[in-house]
Write a protein that holds these residues in place. Structure first.
Motif, PDB file in Angstrom:
ATOM      1  N   ARG A 109     -15.284 -55.756   5.769  1.00  0.00           N
ATOM      2  CA  ARG A 109     -15.441 -55.398   4.353  1.00  0.00           C
ATOM      3  C   ARG A 109     -14.473 -54.262   3.987  1.00  0.00           C
ATOM      4  NH1 ARG A 109     -20.964 -55.846   6.034  1.00  0.00           N
ATOM      5  NH2 ARG A 109     -22.006 -57.670   5.122  1.00  0.00           N
ATOM      6  N   GLU A 110     -14.356 -53.285   4.871  1.00  0.00           N
ATOM      7  CA  GLU A 110     -13.466 -52.154   4.593  1.00  0.00           C
ATOM      8  C   GLU A 110     -12.016 -52.610   4.479  1.00  0.00           C
ATOM      9  OE1 GLU A 110     -14.175 -49.430   7.734  1.00  0.00           O
ATOM     10  OE2 GLU A 110     -16.254 -48.981   7.122  1.00  0.00           O
ATOM     11  N   ALA A 111     -11.609 -53.520   5.343  1.00  0.00           N
ATOM     12  CA  ALA A 111     -10.239 -54.041   5.290  1.00  0.00           C
ATOM     13  C   ALA A 111      -9.998 -54.805   3.987  1.00  0.00           C
ATOM     14  CB  ALA A 111      -9.976 -54.946   6.492  1.00  0.00           C
ATOM     15  N   ALA A 112     -11.019 -55.546   3.553  1.00  0.00           N
ATOM     16  CA  ALA A 112     -10.888 -56.295   2.299  1.00  0.00           C
ATOM     17  C   ALA A 112     -10.776 -55.349   1.102  1.00  0.00           C
ATOM     18  CB  ALA A 112     -12.076 -57.228   2.127  1.00  0.00           C
ATOM     19  N   GLN A 113     -11.536 -54.266   1.126  1.00  0.00           N
ATOM     20  CA  GLN A 113     -11.465 -53.286   0.044  1.00  0.00           C
ATOM     21  C   GLN A 113     -10.102 -52.606   0.009  1.00  0.00           C
ATOM     22  OE1 GLN A 113     -14.809 -50.799   0.997  1.00  0.00           O
ATOM     23  NE2 GLN A 113     -16.271 -52.025  -0.199  1.00  0.00           N
ATOM     24  N   VAL A 114      -9.590 -52.265   1.178  1.00  0.00           N
ATOM     25  CA  VAL A 114      -8.261 -51.646   1.256  1.00  0.00           C
ATOM     26  C   VAL A 114      -7.189 -52.608   0.729  1.00  0.00           C
ATOM     27  CG1 VAL A 114      -6.502 -50.786   2.843  1.00  0.00           C
ATOM     28  CG2 VAL A 114      -8.887 -50.113   3.149  1.00  0.00           C
ATOM     29  N   SER A 115      -7.415 -53.902   0.934  1.00  0.00           N
ATOM     30  CA  SER A 115      -6.448 -54.902   0.469  1.00  0.00           C
ATOM     31  C   SER A 115      -6.510 -55.112  -1.038  1.00  0.00           C
ATOM     32  CB  SER A 115      -6.690 -56.233   1.190  1.00  0.00           C
ATOM     33  OG  SER A 115      -6.538 -56.080   2.591  1.00  0.00           O
ATOM     34  N   GLY A 116      -7.479 -54.480  -1.704  1.00  0.00           N
ATOM     35  CA  GLY A 116      -7.558 -54.562  -3.156  1.00  0.00           C
ATOM     36  C   GLY A 116      -8.499 -55.618  -3.694  1.00  0.00           C
ATOM     37  N   LEU A 117      -9.307 -56.225  -2.822  1.00  0.00           N
ATOM     38  CA  LEU A 117     -10.253 -57.232  -3.293  1.00  0.00           C
ATOM     39  C   LEU A 117     -11.442 -56.561  -3.976  1.00  0.00           C
ATOM     40  CD1 LEU A 117     -10.411 -59.766  -0.310  1.00  0.00           C
ATOM     41  CD2 LEU A 117      -9.010 -59.888  -2.364  1.00  0.00           C
ATOM     42  N   SER A 118     -11.939 -57.182  -5.035  1.00  0.00           N
ATOM     43  CA  SER A 118     -13.125 -56.677  -5.715  1.00  0.00           C
ATOM     44  C   SER A 118     -14.366 -57.028  -4.907  1.00  0.00           C
ATOM     45  CB  SER A 118     -13.228 -57.280  -7.112  1.00  0.00           C
ATOM     46  OG  SER A 118     -13.443 -58.683  -7.035  1.00  0.00           O
ATOM     47  N   ASN A 119     -15.501 -56.430  -5.285  1.00  0.00           N
ATOM     48  CA  ASN A 119     -16.761 -56.723  -4.584  1.00  0.00           C
ATOM     49  C   ASN A 119     -17.118 -58.202  -4.686  1.00  0.00           C
ATOM     50  OD1 ASN A 119     -17.130 -54.066  -3.761  1.00  0.00           O
ATOM     51  ND2 ASN A 119     -18.291 -53.520  -5.595  1.00  0.00           N
ATOM     52  N   TRP A 120     -16.883 -58.791  -5.863  1.00  0.00           N
ATOM     53  CA  TRP A 120     -17.186 -60.214  -6.052  1.00  0.00           C
ATOM     54  C   TRP A 120     -16.284 -61.080  -5.177  1.00  0.00           C
ATOM     55  CZ3 TRP A 120     -20.230 -63.971  -6.947  1.00  0.00           C
ATOM     56  CH2 TRP A 120     -19.751 -65.227  -7.308  1.00  0.00           C
ATOM     57  N   GLN A 121     -14.990 -60.725  -5.079  1.00  0.00           N
ATOM     58  CA  GLN A 121     -14.075 -61.483  -4.244  1.00  0.00           C
ATOM     59  C   GLN A 121     -14.436 -61.355  -2.769  1.00  0.00           C
ATOM     60  OE1 GLN A 121     -10.455 -59.622  -5.725  1.00  0.00           O
ATOM     61  NE2 GLN A 121      -9.797 -61.555  -6.679  1.00  0.00           N
ATOM     62  N   ILE A 122     -14.845 -60.154  -2.352  1.00  0.00           N
ATOM     63  CA  ILE A 122     -15.273 -59.966  -0.961  1.00  0.00           C
ATOM     64  C   ILE A 122     -16.492 -60.824  -0.659  1.00  0.00           C
ATOM     65  CG2 ILE A 122     -16.213 -58.288   0.681  1.00  0.00           C
ATOM     66  CD1 ILE A 122     -14.543 -56.156  -0.734  1.00  0.00           C
ATOM     67  N   PHE A 123     -17.440 -60.830  -1.596  1.00  0.00           N
ATOM     68  CA  PHE A 123     -18.655 -61.621  -1.410  1.00  0.00           C
ATOM     69  C   PHE A 123     -18.326 -63.112  -1.348  1.00  0.00           C
ATOM     70  CE2 PHE A 123     -22.067 -64.058  -3.534  1.00  0.00           C
ATOM     71  CZ  PHE A 123     -23.074 -63.883  -2.599  1.00  0.00           C
ATOM     72  N   ARG A 124     -17.521 -63.578  -2.290  1.00  0.00           N
ATOM     73  CA  ARG A 124     -17.241 -65.021  -2.406  1.00  0.00           C
ATOM     74  C   ARG A 124     -16.299 -65.541  -1.331  1.00  0.00           C
ATOM     75  NH1 ARG A 124     -13.300 -67.771  -5.321  1.00  0.00           N
ATOM     76  NH2 ARG A 124     -12.606 -65.802  -6.233  1.00  0.00           N
TER      77      ARG A 124
END
Length: 217
Positions: A109-124
């Motif tokens: 999740r942390e890597a996805a956030q650093v990559s600029g993904l939103s919470n919805w994109q991380i979830f989906r």
């Protein structure tokens, strides 16, 4: 074989699945963000596992009787047993999905956030694909448990043919009328479905665990 009871049970199980699995995914994911209140929320959601069917059925009978929350009685109707089924199946629908979300490495999740993904994109795009085994297990267990539910459904819906008389209630009626052949056939049907459901559930997680073990080796 009581075909009407079988079809009604399948209808109840499918409606329960369609409504509770999306809700279960949302609740299970929301529990990840709770701290102090998490044990209390988890305890409330797990209550149907430990409460006697008569206790839960009584409260549902009182709550769905009279004018209920919709302004008219819901007892002795398909809508009433559907609401009862949703409440009874909360632990079966939420706990496997919650465990699947909790098993995801926080670093992902942390890597996805650093990559600029939103919470919805991380979830989906990340969390849902990684939690699919838990979602599948929840769906299988909920389906099998709905087919076999007896006490709460009987108290809320009675045994109205074509409306609230499910397979488990039909088995009880056949035993009461000494129709052992009919009761045995229906019981064998539920036994087979339950065995297949448990085998699927264990197979999904067993395969996953085996693959993880091979990966570490």
């Amino acid at each position: 074989m009581d075909i009407d009871a079988i079809l009604l049970s399948l209808k109840l199980a499918l409606w329960t699945l369609a409504l509770i699995i999306p809700f279960g995914v949302w609740v299970a994911h929301s529990l990840l963000r709770l701290n102090r209140s998490k044990p209390w929320v988890e305890a409330a959601l797990a209550l149907p596992l430990v409460l006697p069917p008569t206790v839960l059925g009584y409260y549902l009978l009182v709550g769905l009787g009279g004018k209920s929350f919709l302004g008219f009685p819901l007892v002795f109707s398909f809508t009433g047993i559907l609401i009862a089924s949703l409440i009874v199946n909360l632990p079966f629908a939420i706990q496997p999905i919650q465990r699947a979300f909790e098993a995801i490495n926080p670093e992902i999740r942390e890597a996805a956030q650093v990559s600029g993904l939103s919470n919805w994109q991380i979830f989906r795009l990340i969390e849902l694909p990684l939690a699919w085994r838990g979602i599948t297990s929840a769906a299988v267990l909920t389906f099998a448990h709905t087919l076999g539910e007896f006490g709460v459904v009987l108290m809320v819906g009675g045994a109205i043919p074509g409306e609230t008389k499910t397979v488990s209630i039909a088995i009880y009626d056949k035993v009461q009328s000494f129709d052992t052949a009919g009761a045995g056939a229906l019981a064998l049907l539920l036994l087979g479905i339950s065995l297949i459901a448990i085998a699927l559930s264990y197979g999904v997680f067993g395969k996953s665990a085996t693959q993880r073990g091979k990966g570490r080796g």
